[in-house]
Design an enzyme around this catalytic site. Structure first.
Site, PDB file in Angstrom:
ATOM      1  N   ARG A   1     103.097 104.001 -24.884  1.00  0.00           N
ATOM      2  CA  ARG A   1     103.250 105.290 -24.296  1.00  0.00           C
ATOM      3  C   ARG A   1     104.425 105.250 -23.273  1.00  0.00           C
ATOM      4  O   ARG A   1     105.599 106.122 -23.321  1.00  0.00           O
ATOM      5  CB  ARG A   1     101.916 105.896 -23.679  1.00  0.00           C
ATOM      6  CG  ARG A   1     102.143 107.084 -23.350  1.00  0.00           C
ATOM      7  CD  ARG A   1     100.916 107.812 -22.622  1.00  0.00           C
ATOM      8  NE  ARG A   1     100.790 108.823 -21.765  1.00  0.00           N
ATOM      9  CZ  ARG A   1     101.077 110.048 -21.824  1.00  0.00           C
ATOM     10  NH1 ARG A   1     101.218 110.517 -23.239  1.00  0.00           N
ATOM     11  NH2 ARG A   1     101.065 110.852 -20.887  1.00  0.00           N
TER      12      ARG A   1
ATOM     13  N   HIS B   1     102.498 115.752 -19.223  1.00  0.00           N
ATOM     14  CA  HIS B   1     102.398 115.722 -17.790  1.00  0.00           C
ATOM     15  C   HIS B   1     102.356 117.080 -17.219  1.00  0.00           C
ATOM     16  O   HIS B   1     103.297 117.859 -17.398  1.00  0.00           O
ATOM     17  CB  HIS B   1     103.436 114.879 -17.121  1.00  0.00           C
ATOM     18  CG  HIS B   1     103.190 113.350 -17.357  1.00  0.00           C
ATOM     19  ND1 HIS B   1     104.625 112.512 -17.361  1.00  0.00           N
ATOM     20  CD2 HIS B   1     102.366 112.725 -17.754  1.00  0.00           C
ATOM     21  CE1 HIS B   1     104.078 111.382 -17.471  1.00  0.00           C
ATOM     22  NE2 HIS B   1     102.763 111.402 -18.119  1.00  0.00           N
TER      23      HIS B   1
ATOM     24  N   LYS C   1      94.697 116.614 -21.649  1.00  0.00           N
ATOM     25  CA  LYS C   1      94.053 116.777 -20.203  1.00  0.00           C
ATOM     26  C   LYS C   1      93.698 118.241 -19.798  1.00  0.00           C
ATOM     27  O   LYS C   1      94.633 119.058 -19.988  1.00  0.00           O
ATOM     28  CB  LYS C   1      94.664 115.828 -19.066  1.00  0.00           C
ATOM     29  CG  LYS C   1      94.472 114.489 -19.213  1.00  0.00           C
ATOM     30  CD  LYS C   1      95.052 113.746 -18.067  1.00  0.00           C
ATOM     31  CE  LYS C   1      94.877 112.097 -17.965  1.00  0.00           C
ATOM     32  NZ  LYS C   1      95.402 111.497 -16.865  1.00  0.00           N
TER      33      LYS C   1
ATOM     34  N   ARG D   1      98.373 109.955 -25.347  1.00  0.00           N
ATOM     35  CA  ARG D   1      97.525 109.086 -24.653  1.00  0.00           C
ATOM     36  C   ARG D   1      96.577 108.621 -26.054  1.00  0.00           C
ATOM     37  O   ARG D   1      96.193 109.231 -27.003  1.00  0.00           O
ATOM     38  CB  ARG D   1      96.586 110.052 -23.573  1.00  0.00           C
ATOM     39  CG  ARG D   1      97.621 110.723 -22.690  1.00  0.00           C
ATOM     40  CD  ARG D   1      96.539 111.384 -21.809  1.00  0.00           C
ATOM     41  NE  ARG D   1      97.376 112.248 -20.684  1.00  0.00           N
ATOM     42  CZ  ARG D   1      97.955 113.251 -20.633  1.00  0.00           C
ATOM     43  NH1 ARG D   1      97.733 114.130 -21.691  1.00  0.00           N
ATOM     44  NH2 ARG D   1      98.513 113.640 -19.675  1.00  0.00           N
TER      45      ARG D   1
ATOM     46  N   HIS E   1      98.809 102.032 -23.700  1.00  0.00           N
ATOM     47  CA  HIS E   1      99.449 102.794 -22.748  1.00  0.00           C
ATOM     48  C   HIS E   1     100.858 102.112 -22.654  1.00  0.00           C
ATOM     49  O   HIS E   1     101.841 102.901 -22.114  1.00  0.00           O
ATOM     50  CB  HIS E   1      98.563 102.665 -21.430  1.00  0.00           C
ATOM     51  CG  HIS E   1      98.883 103.725 -20.538  1.00  0.00           C
ATOM     52  ND1 HIS E   1      98.752 105.034 -20.841  1.00  0.00           N
ATOM     53  CD2 HIS E   1      99.343 103.822 -19.122  1.00  0.00           C
ATOM     54  CE1 HIS E   1      98.706 105.905 -19.630  1.00  0.00           C
ATOM     55  NE2 HIS E   1      99.670 105.248 -18.869  1.00  0.00           N
TER      56      HIS E   1
ATOM     57  N   TYR F   1     109.576 107.119 -14.781  1.00  0.00           N
ATOM     58  CA  TYR F   1     110.323 106.253 -15.904  1.00  0.00           C
ATOM     59  C   TYR F   1     111.833 106.256 -15.809  1.00  0.00           C
ATOM     60  O   TYR F   1     112.505 105.481 -16.629  1.00  0.00           O
ATOM     61  CB  TYR F   1     110.001 107.127 -17.188  1.00  0.00           C
ATOM     62  CG  TYR F   1     108.462 106.853 -17.749  1.00  0.00           C
ATOM     63  CD1 TYR F   1     107.947 105.864 -18.471  1.00  0.00           C
ATOM     64  CD2 TYR F   1     107.646 108.280 -17.589  1.00  0.00           C
ATOM     65  CE1 TYR F   1     106.464 105.679 -18.610  1.00  0.00           C
ATOM     66  CE2 TYR F   1     106.370 108.096 -18.021  1.00  0.00           C
ATOM     67  CZ  TYR F   1     105.864 107.014 -18.338  1.00  0.00           C
ATOM     68  OH  TYR F   1     104.403 106.845 -18.660  1.00  0.00           O
TER      69      TYR F   1
END
Length: 338
Positions: free
Chosen positions: A284, A307, A206, A182, A281, A316
Site C-alpha cells: 500500500r 485518508h 474506515k 487497506r 501494508h 509519502y
C-alpha cells in the site's frame, strides 16, 4: 460488522441506585463503562471490529493498573493517569504504543464528560510522549516488478489444486498494488467487484465511508483468471455462491489478512526479496509512493488511499524530494540566473 450490544446507563449502575441522579462515578464498573464507550464509537463513529478490540485491550490494561491502587476508571484523577503512562514506559512500551493508549484515554474521558458521568476530564491536560514520525517502508518499482513477475510465473506453472491458490495470490497482489487498498478492505471485496465491465470499484473503508477506486487492466485480467480457476474447481455449492471475492471457510466468510500476509512473505522469499520488508501494508505504501514519484497530485493520492486528513498522506512525500528539487531547479523562472 458485529456491533457490541447496547448498554443503558442503568445497566452499569447498582440496582439500588438506578433511580438516583446524579450518580457518583465510582458507581460504575470499569467493564460497564468500557462497553458503554465502545457501544458509542461503534454506533456513532462506525469503528471497525479491530478498532473496538484494540480499545477494549487498552482500557482493560488501564483498569488492571488502577485496580492495584484501589481505583476505578470512573474515579481516576490526572495523577493516577500520569502514573499509568509512566508505568507503560517502565514496561518498555514503544512511544507509538504509549501514544495510542493515551489517545484511548482521551477519547474515553471525553465521552464520560459529555455523558455527565464525570464532571471533569482528567485526561485533557495529559502530555503525550514526543515521537518522530517514522518513514514508511517502501519497495522500489523494480522490487514490486520482481514480486509481480514471480506471482505470474507461479500462476502459469502451477498444476492441479495449486493452480487456484497461485491464481488467487496473483490476483490479490495485482489488485493490492493497483488500488492501494487497506488489507482489510481487500479481503472484504465482494464478488461483484470482479464484474467484467467494472473499471471502478466501490470500497467501504474506515468509518464505513465509501470511496471509488479505479482498476487497471492488469488487475482486471488477474481477477478474470482467478475466477476461471474458481469455476473450474468449485464443487461446494456454498463456496461457489459466496458473496466474497476471496471466500474462505472461516468465521468471517472470506480470506483473513494473516493468511494473505503469510503467503505474501513466502512469495517474497521465492522472488529473492527479504520477507521482513514485504507485507500487504508495505505494498500500500509502494502504491502511494510510486504514484507521487511519477507526478500524481497529493490530493488524488489522499482520496485513493481513503485518508481523511492530508497530513497522513504527506508522509509519502519523502520519496519525491529529489523530484521536487529538480522541478524547482528546471522550471523556476530564476533558476538559470547566477
Amino acid at each position: 460488522m458485529r456491533r457490541p450490544r447496547t448498554i443503558s446507563r442503568t445497566a452499569v449502575q447498582p440496582e439500588s441506585e438506578a433511580q438516583a441522579a446524579p450518580l457518583r462515578p465510582t458507581s460504575y464498573s470499569d467493564a460497564g463503562l468500557t462497553e458503554l464507550f465502545l457501544d458509542m464509537i461503534a454506533a456513532e463513529q462506525g469503528a471497525s471490529a479491530n478498532t473496538l478490540d484494540a480499545y477494549r485491550r487498552d482500557l482493560a490494561d488501564l483498569s488492571h493498573f488502577l485496580s492495584r491502587r484501589r481505583l476505578r476508571i470512573g474515579a481516576a484523577d490526572t495523577a493516577a493517569l500520569r502514573g499509568y503512562l509512566a508505568d507503560l514506559d517502565k514496561r518498555g512500551f514503544a512511544t507509538s504504543s504509549v501514544a495510542r493508549r493515551l489517545s484511548a484515554l482521551r477519547h474515553l474521558f471525553r465521552f464520560l464528560l459529555s455523558e455527565r458521568i464525570r464532571a471533569d476530564d482528567p485526561a485533557a491536560i495529559l502530555a503525550g510522549p514526543k515521537r518522530g514520525r517514522s518513514l514508511p517502508k517502501v519497495l522500489s518499482i523494480a522490487d514490486v516488478d520482481r514480486l509481480l513477475a514471480c506471482a505470474r510465473q507461479e500462476a502459469d506453472a502451477a498444476e492441479g489444486a495449486a493452480r487456484l491458490r497461485a491464481a488467487r495470490l496473483n490476483c490479490l497482489l495485482e489488485v493490492l498494488y493497483a488500488t492501494g487498498l487497506r488489507v482489510s478492505e481487500l479481503m472484504a471485496l465482494p464478488l461483484s467487484a470482479a464484474r467484467r465491465d467494472a473499471r471502478i470499484i466501490v470500497v467501504r473503508g474506515k468509518g464505513d465511508k465509501e470511496r471509488l477506486v479505479p482498476l487497471n487492466a492488469g488487475a482486471k485480467q488477474a481477477m478474470a483468471r482467478y475466477l476461471e480457476e474458481v469455476a473450474a474447481v468449485a464443487k461446494d455449492p456454498k463456496g461457489a455462491s459466496s458473496k466474497w471475492l476471496f471466500p474462505s471457510f472461516g468465521d468471517s466468510g472470506h480470506l483473513t489478512r494473516q493468511h494473505f500476509a503469510r503467503d505474501l512473505k513466502d512469495l517474497a522469499a521465492r522472488a529473492g526479496l527479504s520477507p521482513r520488508l514485504v507485507s500487504p501494508h508495505v505494498l500500500r505504501h509502494a502504491f502511494a509512493s510510486h504514484l507521487l514519484h511519477n507526478g500524481a497530485d497529493l490530493r488524488i493520492v489522499q482520496t485513493l488511499l481513503g485518508h481523511s486528513d492530508i497530513s497522513t498522506t504527506q508522509i509519502y512525500t519523502h520519496v519525491v524530494e529529489e523530484r521536487l528539487k529538480s522541478l524547482v531547479r528546471d522550471l523556476h523562472p530564476l533558476s538559470n540566473r547566477s
